[in-house]
Write a protein that holds these residues in place. Structure first.
Motif, PDB file in Angstrom:
ATOM      1  N   UNK A  95       0.875  -1.339   0.011  1.00  0.00           N
ATOM      2  CA  UNK A  95       0.105   0.029   0.109  1.00  0.00           C
ATOM      3  C   UNK A  95       0.921   1.263   0.036  1.00  0.00           C
ATOM      4  N   UNK A  96       1.784   1.355   0.956  1.00  0.00           N
ATOM      5  CA  UNK A  96       2.677   2.417   0.971  1.00  0.00           C
ATOM      6  C   UNK A  96       3.688   2.605  -0.405  1.00  0.00           C
ATOM      7  N   UNK A  97       3.848   1.450  -0.921  1.00  0.00           N
ATOM      8  CA  UNK A  97       4.901   1.554  -2.207  1.00  0.00           C
ATOM      9  C   UNK A  97       4.089   1.928  -3.322  1.00  0.00           C
ATOM     10  N   UNK A  98       2.736   1.606  -3.453  1.00  0.00           N
ATOM     11  CA  UNK A  98       1.921   2.161  -4.389  1.00  0.00           C
ATOM     12  C   UNK A  98       1.547   3.800  -4.300  1.00  0.00           C
ATOM     13  N   UNK A  99       1.568   4.184  -2.818  1.00  0.00           N
ATOM     14  CA  UNK A  99       1.295   5.598  -2.494  1.00  0.00           C
ATOM     15  C   UNK A  99       2.480   6.401  -3.094  1.00  0.00           C
ATOM     16  N   UNK A 100       3.630   5.795  -2.833  1.00  0.00           N
ATOM     17  CA  UNK A 100       5.152   6.613  -3.150  1.00  0.00           C
ATOM     18  C   UNK A 100       5.231   6.562  -4.770  1.00  0.00           C
ATOM     19  N   UNK A 101       4.765   5.468  -5.334  1.00  0.00           N
ATOM     20  CA  UNK A 101       4.859   5.504  -6.833  1.00  0.00           C
ATOM     21  C   UNK A 101       3.960   6.379  -7.708  1.00  0.00           C
ATOM     22  N   UNK A 102       3.009   6.726  -7.054  1.00  0.00           N
ATOM     23  CA  UNK A 102       1.922   7.629  -7.658  1.00  0.00           C
ATOM     24  C   UNK A 102       2.225   9.133  -7.296  1.00  0.00           C
TER      25      UNK A 102
END
Length: 420
Positions: free
Chosen positions: A244-251
């Protein structure tokens, strides 16, 4: 002594229960979780409370964490240049910071609700840990003078019919994704000012960044609001907090690289530090009818649930609690009948209607005069400050926000030279 049952231990339910308790009422509070279960559970919201809502807590002497929580002194708006992310990271078209007249604060509801619940019990309140169903309320309504339903999710909400005239949306307008993190760096433009940051990505969604106090101390909240079906709507089914955090940062890297630049060393505050979901903004009839004929009164987001795009949820809950508390105390020993319930809700709706109108407007693509206003705020500090303080008092938006002519007149007035 009047007996009152409050079902639901969130911002509004607990604030009412503790307020009534301090006035000598016999209060029973029902929660589906213990204080420890709340404290060690998953984050529940992205609460940022502005001056008026915080003052309601101070008036009841419930501001236990005020000295520990970061003091948010500004509210910033950044707008990505439309389409600038097509070839690489987005570029900023607008960036400014408005100053708040009174500071805001965000306290993780796991900290606040657990603490308030323990305080209620320590002060002699009757705390019942039980997930209430309609059948339970049917029974309780015969033994209490008033039943307040402040549990905003689940079966009980179905007792309150949707008000179609006040609910323009029947579907969720944003997909929500929240991460609580440690290790976020300061904004280089204003390194010494704690601020909420509203990043608008036209046609895609919004990222909000806000300082908060959580179970492990000072932290920040990264909160994506994605237009359903769009590039931010990717969190459905993501169960792993790290993913979830990884996706947040990618975006963030693609759509708001100026925020990503200070987020390269962040880590989640705890395993419960993420949240995702969506719901349709809805206003409901405030009175619920029980099978046995009893009436219950809906509280806060049970009856007025707005999208969190304007950060009003906990503010509205606090304002609802204050209005209901005043109405209950003023009623004295007269019955809490249907007419009183309707008038009590109407008292709250006086402020809530402005929140609903503004929030629903912010969910729609902004018209040209709003873009002009947001752009002008980058050049004229009083415009930025007024917009920021509208988060505390959304009624003010009536004066300069919705009507293109009022917006234009306001910009002419503040610019002095007449060049809006």
């Amino acid at each position: 002594m009047r007996k009152i049952l409050v079902v639901g231990a969130g911002q509004s339910g607990l604030q009412i229960a503790l307020g009534l308790q301090s006035q000598g009422y016999e209060v029973t509070l029902m929660s589906n979780r213990t204080a420890d279960e709340i404290r060690t559970g998953r984050v529940m919201s992205t609460q940022c409370m502005f001056h008026t809502a915080l003052q309601h807590e101070r008036d009841l002497q419930l501001n236990f964490w005020e000295s520990q929580a970061p003091k948010i002194e500004g509210l910033g708006v950044s707008v990505a240049a439309p389409g600038s992310w097509a070839e690489g990271p987005a570029a900023r078209a607008i960036d400014w910071l408005g100053r708040l007249d009174g500071y805001a604060q965000s306290i993780d509801q796991r900290v606040k609700m657990a603490g308030w619940m323990e305080t209620f019990a320590q002060r002699g309140g009757q705390l019942v840990i039980h997930g209430a169903a309609v059948g339970d309320l049917d029974y309780f309504s015969r033994t209490y003078d008033l039943v307040l339903v402040a549990a905003g999710k689940g079966e009980l909400v179905q007792m309150f019919a949707r008000d179609p005239e006040r609910s323009p949306y029947s579907e969720p307008q944003r997909a929500l994704a929240v991460s609580y993190v440690h290790g976020l760096g300061p904004r280089p433009e204003h390194p010494d000012t704690e601020g909420v940051r509203c990043n608008l990505v036209p046609g895609v969604g919004e990222l909000f960044v806000m300082p908060c106090l959580t179970t492990s101390g000072r932290a920040d909240i990264l909160f994506w609001e994605g237009i359903p079906g769009g590039p931010l709507d990717v969190f459905n089914g993501v169960k792993d907090p790290a993913e979830h955090l990884s996706l947040t940062l990618e975006l963030m890297e693609r759509y708001v690289p100026w925020e990503y630049a200070r987020a390269t060393k962040v880590e989640l505050t705890d395993a419960g530090g993420t949240l995702a979901g969506r719901y349709a903004p809805t206003v409901r009839n405030p009175i619920g009818r029980l099978p046995g004929g009893g009436l219950v009164l809906g509280v806060a987001d049970v009856v007025v649930a707005n999208d969190p795009i304007t950060g009003q949820g906990s503010n509205s809950a606090s304002k609802c609690a204050a209005a209901y508390l005043a109405s209950i105390v003023e009623r004295g020993d007269k019955p809490f009948d249907e007419e009183w319930m309707r008038a009590t809700f109407d008292r709250y709706w006086d402020t809530a209607q402005h929140v609903t109108k503004w929030t629903n407007a912010m969910l729609a693509p902004p018209p040209e005069h709003i873009l002009n206003l947001i752009g002008a705020a980058g050049e004229i500090q009083p415009v930025a400050d007024r917009f920021a303080n509208g988060f505390n008092d959304p009624a003010d938006f009536e004066n300069f926000f919705y009507d293109p002519e009022k917006t234009q007149a306001y910009l002419v007035e503040v610019s002095g030279a007449g060049a809006a």
